[in-house]
Each structure stands twice: as C-alpha cells, then as structure tokens.
Scaffold this active site. Structure first.
Site, PDB file in Angstrom:
ATOM      1  N   GLY A   1      45.638  37.562 105.452  1.00 39.34           N
ATOM      2  CA  GLY A   1      46.266  36.659 104.493  1.00 39.34           C
ATOM      3  C   GLY A   1      46.755  35.388 105.150  1.00 39.34           C
ATOM      4  O   GLY A   1      46.100  34.812 106.031  1.00 39.34           O
ATOM      5  N   CYS A   2      47.949  34.951 104.740  1.00 40.82           N
ATOM      6  CA  CYS A   2      48.492  33.677 105.217  1.00 40.82           C
ATOM      7  C   CYS A   2      48.760  33.664 106.716  1.00 40.82           C
ATOM      8  O   CYS A   2      48.848  32.599 107.318  1.00 40.82           O
ATOM      9  CB  CYS A   2      49.769  33.333 104.452  1.00 40.82           C
ATOM     10  SG  CYS A   2      49.502  33.015 102.685  1.00 40.82           S
ATOM     11  N   ALA A   3      48.905  34.818 107.331  1.00 40.17           N
ATOM     12  CA  ALA A   3      49.123  34.875 108.780  1.00 40.17           C
ATOM     13  C   ALA A   3      47.832  34.692 109.570  1.00 40.17           C
ATOM     14  O   ALA A   3      47.857  34.584 110.800  1.00 40.17           O
ATOM     15  CB  ALA A   3      49.769  36.207 109.168  1.00 40.17           C
ATOM     16  N   GLY A   4      46.699  34.645 108.880  1.00 39.82           N
ATOM     17  CA  GLY A   4      45.410  34.672 109.551  1.00 39.82           C
ATOM     18  C   GLY A   4      45.124  33.514 110.487  1.00 39.82           C
ATOM     19  O   GLY A   4      44.416  33.684 111.481  1.00 39.82           O
TER      20      GLY A   4
ATOM     21  N   MET B   1      53.435  33.856 108.166  1.00 44.02           N
ATOM     22  CA  MET B   1      53.753  35.206 107.701  1.00 44.02           C
ATOM     23  C   MET B   1      52.684  35.649 106.724  1.00 44.02           C
ATOM     24  O   MET B   1      52.162  34.849 105.958  1.00 44.02           O
ATOM     25  CB  MET B   1      55.119  35.222 107.029  1.00 44.02           C
ATOM     26  CG  MET B   1      56.275  34.949 107.976  1.00 44.02           C
ATOM     27  SD  MET B   1      57.728  34.356 107.107  1.00 44.02           S
ATOM     28  CE  MET B   1      57.188  32.708 106.667  1.00 44.02           C
TER      29      MET B   1
END
Length: 350
Positions: A141-144, A335
């Site tokens: 997700g956004c942490a990728g 995160m």
C-alpha cells in the site's frame, strides 16, 4: 565492508487524464447524494483534502458507470504497463543506462493483480535481459515507496556493482466504487490518484545519495487501520480508524526506534520526506516529528497536484526535494497496511 547502495536516478510518470477536485466533487454528489443519507456531512472532505487535481488512467466519465472486477483489472493491465515503461524508461535514461543494463527489477503495486507480473509483461518493451532477476511485491500500500526502496537497496548491496531498478506504480482510481455507501469510500474518492515512480540503485561509488539505513515498525492488532476488501466488484478501501490522530500519537516513537537502530536520532535528520497521505495526515506528521508547521511543503504540493497515489507518492516528494538540492540527511517515511511505518535514510555526504 559492503558498499552502500546509492541512488543513481529518480523519475516519475503520470497518466494522461487530468481531473480537478471540483469535477470529482460534482460527480460524487450526483452519484451519492440521493442514495447516502450521511453524504452531506462527509462532502466537505472534497474541500479540505488538500487535493486540487489528480491524474487518472481513464476520463472521469468512465468511473461513473458500473464496473466489475474483470473490467477494472483489464484496465489495470493495460494502463499499468504504459506507466511502468514511461517511469522506468526515464529513470534509465537519467542514469545513462538501458534495459539490458538492469540486473534486478523490483515492482511495487497493490492496486491490481497481474500474473505474470508487470515487469514480465513489459519485458520486451523494456529490453530486459533473459537473466534479469524479477521481484514483484504486492500488499504494501502507501508504505510501498519507502519499503520498496529499502528492498531494492538491500538487493543492490547483496550484489555490489549490479543495477537494481525499482518501479512503484499504483492505479488507485480503479478502486472507485459506486456501490459502497461508506465514509471510507467518499474519503478515498476525494484523495486518490494514479501515478508511477522509478529509481535506479547500485552499490558502490557515485550517484545522487547513499542509502544509510532502513527499517519498519508494525503495530499489533491494527489490521483495521488501512487495507483492501475484495469482492466481485473489485477492491474496496478500508479506513476503519481515523488515521491522523493515530499518526500524531504513535509515529514519533516508531520513527525514533527505527532511527536508533541506525545509530541516529530525530535531531540528526535535516529533512523528513513524507508520504503525502492527506492534508490532515501531513499536519499530524509535522506535529509528531517536531518540525515547523508548513515545513512539509513539497508534500502539500504533490498532494495538491497529484492526490494521494499510494506507494509512488513519497518518491514524487523526494523528486521535488532533489530539485531544490538534497540536504545532508533525508529520512523518507510512509505508513501502510499492517499497520506499518517504514523509514529510509538517504545521505549525500556518505
């Protein structure tokens, strides 16, 4: 002593269709207002999200027609390949390299399912060698963007002198749902856009900056903070908890712990480069990390111009910081589902 991975280049790419927040808000009202009683209480998010425009793989009219999983994934496979080639091609050109020079390719994407994965589907277009190592990663997700950069750096350090290509690519708009009458779906509609970013890394000398270290912190019993649900219509966004208060309360100790394992403190960081998740999240990060209000200016600019593109967003921010001149030490933070905080330190003096 194993040489550090060094960032050789960074490039970004956006799909062709540009939509304004005003257009999105108008379409959302037409779609949801008469079917969702709470819509009027949630609608102000379109004005407060901090997004002015975003890019999408289809014109806005495509999204207001019923779409199922097969159609969404058909668009993903087509559009993601074009964005992959655009971002990766630019990153290679900036590094003075071609597809045949790539020894490892790491592909980060959580907004579509592709088997064979994307780097295999663009194999011929990119000119990859037959022995290229493929590392597709799903679910970050956004942490990728941050975690993917850390994975790529470790792979580069494992084989010094080899070239590692990282591509972080998300088509978040394909998760827009007409059928989900939820606050989370409305918030996602106000925030998310599509985009891709690519980096080249090599362990050795030269480059733009060195990867000093990286780490993650996962909080127990937080699976409900962020993620996807999956049904015949496609992905559905999960935001079961309010994220900004969580960030303000929990992020600083997590970042401090990650930095401590690198032998650093928050005071050693010249500039945090943060995932632009939303205007309230950016403000919460400023408070949590103890930086001046408004200090995360590039994050706000990326959010305003592109929306939250999930994984590649932080690399769009890094690109802007690089244009202004990298300070001695930048720490990238993001995160994502888990719920996990990911950090990576870059230094241009190593």
């Amino acid at each position: 002593m194993t040489p550090s991975a060094r960032l050789l280049s960074l490039a970004t790419a956006l799909p062709p269709h540009v939509v304004t927040q005003h257009e999105v808000a108008a379409e959302a009202e037409a779609v949801f207002a008469t079917r969702y009683e709470e819509y009027e209480y949630i609608a102000p998010v379109f004005a407060t999200a901090g997004v002015a425009t975003r890019h999408a793989v289809r014109p806005i009219s495509w999204y207001v027609e019923p779409r199922g999983w097969p159609e969404r994934m058909g668009v993903y496979l087509e559009a993601a390949q074009d964005l992959f080639v655009a971002a990766a091609g630019q990153a290679l050109a900036k590094a003075g390299l071609g597809g045949r020079d790539v020894d490892t390719v790491v592909t980060i994407s959580s907004t579509g399912i592709a088997t064979p994965s994307l780097e295999a589907r663009v194999f011929t277009r990119m000119g990859f060698r037959h022995d290229v190592m493929r590392v597709p990663v799903f679910g970050l997700g956004c942490a990728g963007g941050v975690t993917g950069l850390a994975i790529a750096a470790r792979l580069a350090e494992a084989r010094p002198g080899t070239n590692v290509l990282l591509v972080a690519l998300e088509l978040c708009t394909l998760a827009f749902r007409l059928d989900e009458l939820t606050k989370a779906n409305i918030v996602a509609t106000a925030l998310f856009g599509d985009g891709a970013a690519a980096c080249l890394l090599r362990a050795g000398e030269g480059g733009i900056a060195a990867v000093e270290g990286a780490g993650e912190h996962t909080w127990a019993d937080t699976l409900d903070v962020m993620g996807w649900s999956v049904d015949p219509q496609g992905f559905g966004v999960i935001f079961a908890r309010t994220i900004p208060p969580f960030v303000e309360d929990k992020m600083a100790p997590a970042v401090a712990g990650i930095l401590d394992r690198m032998g650093l403190t928050i005071a050693d960081v010249d500039r945090f480069v943060c995932h632009a998740g939303g205007t309230k999240v950016i403000t919460a990060l400023e408070r949590a990390l103890g930086v001046d209000a408004g200090a995360l200016d590039h994050e706000r600019h990326v959010l305003a111009e592109c929306g939250n593109m999930s994984a590649p967003t932080v690399l769009f921010v890094l690109e802007r910081v690089m244009r202004m001149g990298l300070p001695h030490r930048c720490v990238l933070t993001a995160m994502g589902p888990g719920f996990t905080a990911s950090c990576l330190s870059l230094t241009n003096g190593a």
